[in-house]
Design an enzyme around this catalytic site. Sequence first.
Site, PDB file in Angstrom:
ATOM      1  N   ASN A 118       9.660  -2.078 -15.440  1.00 31.03           N
ATOM      2  CA  ASN A 118       9.452  -2.272 -14.204  1.00 31.03           C
ATOM      3  C   ASN A 118       8.123  -2.252 -13.730  1.00 31.03           C
ATOM      4  O   ASN A 118       7.256  -1.284 -13.600  1.00 31.03           O
ATOM      5  CB  ASN A 118      10.353  -1.019 -13.483  1.00 31.03           C
ATOM      6  CG  ASN A 118      10.076  -0.898 -12.042  1.00 31.03           C
ATOM      7  OD1 ASN A 118       9.411  -1.842 -11.170  1.00 31.03           O
ATOM      8  ND2 ASN A 118      10.665  -0.144 -11.145  1.00 31.03           N
ATOM      9  N   GLU A 136      19.228   3.525 -12.287  1.00 34.04           N
ATOM     10  CA  GLU A 136      18.653   2.371 -12.211  1.00 34.04           C
ATOM     11  C   GLU A 136      18.484   1.830 -13.539  1.00 34.04           C
ATOM     12  O   GLU A 136      18.809   0.528 -13.778  1.00 34.04           O
ATOM     13  CB  GLU A 136      17.613   1.910 -11.348  1.00 34.04           C
ATOM     14  CG  GLU A 136      18.023   2.550  -9.791  1.00 34.04           C
ATOM     15  CD  GLU A 136      16.937   2.279  -8.848  1.00 34.04           C
ATOM     16  OE1 GLU A 136      16.722   1.395  -8.292  1.00 34.04           O
ATOM     17  OE2 GLU A 136      16.139   3.430  -8.784  1.00 34.04           O
ATOM     18  N   LYS A 173       6.660   1.293 -15.375  1.00 33.62           N
ATOM     19  CA  LYS A 173       7.583   2.224 -15.786  1.00 33.62           C
ATOM     20  C   LYS A 173       8.187   1.419 -16.878  1.00 33.62           C
ATOM     21  O   LYS A 173       8.669   0.337 -16.961  1.00 33.62           O
ATOM     22  CB  LYS A 173       8.485   2.540 -14.737  1.00 33.62           C
ATOM     23  CG  LYS A 173       8.064   3.299 -13.638  1.00 33.62           C
ATOM     24  CD  LYS A 173       9.053   3.694 -12.487  1.00 33.62           C
ATOM     25  CE  LYS A 173      10.078   4.719 -12.978  1.00 33.62           C
ATOM     26  NZ  LYS A 173      11.003   5.023 -12.001  1.00 33.62           N
ATOM     27  N   GLY A 225      10.850   4.756  -1.190  1.00 32.03           N
ATOM     28  CA  GLY A 225      11.540   3.493  -0.439  1.00 32.03           C
ATOM     29  C   GLY A 225      12.665   4.256  -0.255  1.00 32.03           C
ATOM     30  O   GLY A 225      13.554   4.813  -0.940  1.00 32.03           O
ATOM     31  N   ARG A 274       6.487   3.519   4.709  1.00 23.12           N
ATOM     32  CA  ARG A 274       6.750   2.604   5.369  1.00 23.12           C
ATOM     33  C   ARG A 274       7.585   2.854   6.721  1.00 23.12           C
ATOM     34  O   ARG A 274       8.153   3.679   6.550  1.00 23.12           O
ATOM     35  CB  ARG A 274       7.584   1.427   4.476  1.00 23.12           C
ATOM     36  CG  ARG A 274       7.101   0.844   3.223  1.00 23.12           C
ATOM     37  CD  ARG A 274       8.350  -0.031   2.549  1.00 23.12           C
ATOM     38  NE  ARG A 274       7.704  -0.103   1.248  1.00 23.12           N
ATOM     39  CZ  ARG A 274       8.590  -0.173   0.213  1.00 23.12           C
ATOM     40  NH1 ARG A 274      10.224  -0.163   0.722  1.00 23.12           N
ATOM     41  NH2 ARG A 274       8.541  -0.286  -0.935  1.00 23.12           N
ATOM     42  N   ARG A 280      13.133  -5.358 -14.086  1.00 24.37           N
ATOM     43  CA  ARG A 280      13.540  -5.244 -12.853  1.00 24.37           C
ATOM     44  C   ARG A 280      12.458  -6.203 -11.714  1.00 24.37           C
ATOM     45  O   ARG A 280      11.490  -6.445 -12.043  1.00 24.37           O
ATOM     46  CB  ARG A 280      12.958  -3.891 -12.070  1.00 24.37           C
ATOM     47  CG  ARG A 280      13.684  -3.696 -10.632  1.00 24.37           C
ATOM     48  CD  ARG A 280      12.767  -2.532 -10.036  1.00 24.37           C
ATOM     49  NE  ARG A 280      13.084  -2.464  -8.597  1.00 24.37           N
ATOM     50  CZ  ARG A 280      12.374  -1.607  -7.804  1.00 24.37           C
ATOM     51  NH1 ARG A 280      11.228  -1.219  -8.111  1.00 24.37           N
ATOM     52  NH2 ARG A 280      12.610  -1.627  -6.428  1.00 24.37           N
ATOM     53  N   HIS A 299      17.057  -2.356  -3.406  1.00 24.23           N
ATOM     54  CA  HIS A 299      17.828  -1.275  -4.133  1.00 24.23           C
ATOM     55  C   HIS A 299      19.410  -1.460  -4.475  1.00 24.23           C
ATOM     56  O   HIS A 299      20.073  -0.483  -4.936  1.00 24.23           O
ATOM     57  CB  HIS A 299      17.842   0.128  -3.431  1.00 24.23           C
ATOM     58  CG  HIS A 299      16.393   0.424  -2.897  1.00 24.23           C
ATOM     59  ND1 HIS A 299      16.370   0.885  -1.612  1.00 24.23           N
ATOM     60  CD2 HIS A 299      15.288   0.713  -3.544  1.00 24.23           C
ATOM     61  CE1 HIS A 299      14.876   1.464  -1.448  1.00 24.23           C
ATOM     62  NE2 HIS A 299      14.439   1.405  -2.783  1.00 24.23           N
ATOM     63  N   MET A 327       8.194  14.466   0.607  1.00 18.79           N
ATOM     64  CA  MET A 327       9.007  15.241   1.186  1.00 18.79           C
ATOM     65  C   MET A 327       9.064  16.695   0.687  1.00 18.79           C
ATOM     66  O   MET A 327       9.259  17.589   1.758  1.00 18.79           O
ATOM     67  CB  MET A 327      10.608  14.512   1.086  1.00 18.79           C
ATOM     68  CG  MET A 327      11.607  15.525   1.920  1.00 18.79           C
ATOM     69  SD  MET A 327      11.316  15.238   3.632  1.00 18.79           S
ATOM     70  CE  MET A 327      12.110  13.765   4.156  1.00 18.79           C
TER      71      MET A 327
END
Length: 397
Positions: A10, A378, A17, A206, A235, A85, A174, A278
């Site tokens: 990725n 993923e 990654k 995201g 964003r 990805r 996604h 968060m």
Amino acid sequence: MVRSPVLVINSGSSSLKFSVFDMHTGREVLAGLAERLGSPEALMSWQGEGAKQHRAIPDQGHDGALREVHSLLDDVGTLVAIGHRVVHGGEAFSGSVVIDEAVIEGIEGCASLAPLHNPANLLGIRAMQRLYPSVPQVAVFDTAFHQSLAPEAYLYAIPIRLYREQRVRRYGFHGTSHQYVAGEAVHRLELDPQDHGLITAHLGNGCSAAAIHNGRSVDTTMGMTPLEGLVMGTRSGDVDPGLHEFLAEKLGLTLAEITAMLNRESGLLGLSALSNDMRTLTEAAQSGNGDAQRAIEVFCFRLARQIGALAASLPRLDALVFTGGIGENAAPVREQVLKRLPLFGFECDTALNNQHGDDRGRINAPGTTTAVVIPTREEWMIANDAFQLTHPSSGVE
């Protein structure tokens, strides 16, 4: 040695990654991240069978980072496939594909739709082609799962020539995550694969949500770019399109500066003036930081509102699925979102929610509409697609 190892890449604008999966066991045997690429602080960290390790790779770019990855693969065995990805496949790709020059041209053709992502994805592809010229490589697109959207869901109410000539439309992102957790929800909740309705919420730096009917995406919150939709880490999500002209006139900002602000300085970071994380905001809110608390409230309100809108795309709603870094770990966020959705029969079981779900991931109170927490995979989905496309008779899934 690993049986049938598949490498997943990725490649971001300044990070990379990577993961390696044993396709006969489904086990992730190596995972790592190279970040701050191109800077003196460039660093790579990884973990295999032992403890997590770190290595400084000052001033190295993607090629240098991938050479470092190459050096870690000696104990893995001969790679059988590499999965990449790719963020934007436009209308050119409705599924994963084996990479050839025509595919690369198609990815380049979509670069104007994702200028921050597709060029970086191509850097990873080109570098791995140089390092592993004989290993088949596969592109897995974030947008592919949402190519099942109907015109009423993907068209913007702007002159139709802009769609016909420039392919301006909603694409969604996604997709790999939404597809995986939807399939897991059907399995865990013993739903009918041919008759179910789900809303999946992928919440990380995201964020996007999707309405899924019988395994197919019928609506989603992200649009032509990953900027549309929910409040995210940095964003803005949805804003009035007139904001651009207003800020240009009032502050003298260019279009590029406004777009950069909406992508990198907004969302949770912009609202809180503190952080896009968060966890940091939750701790600050508990300590009395009003800006952090309001940022979380806006995040949860906008998510609940979009869940309600997505429900209009479904004949019925069997379950709401939370996934992604925030979705899987932020119990207070999940509880606040469910408290905003009584119209749909949701009620949070606080004890289950605080332990991130029961054995099936359920966090709803008995007798109420199902809400579950399902960790996304993923990278595994990318590895599986790469293996299945390059080894179709293997029988491994």
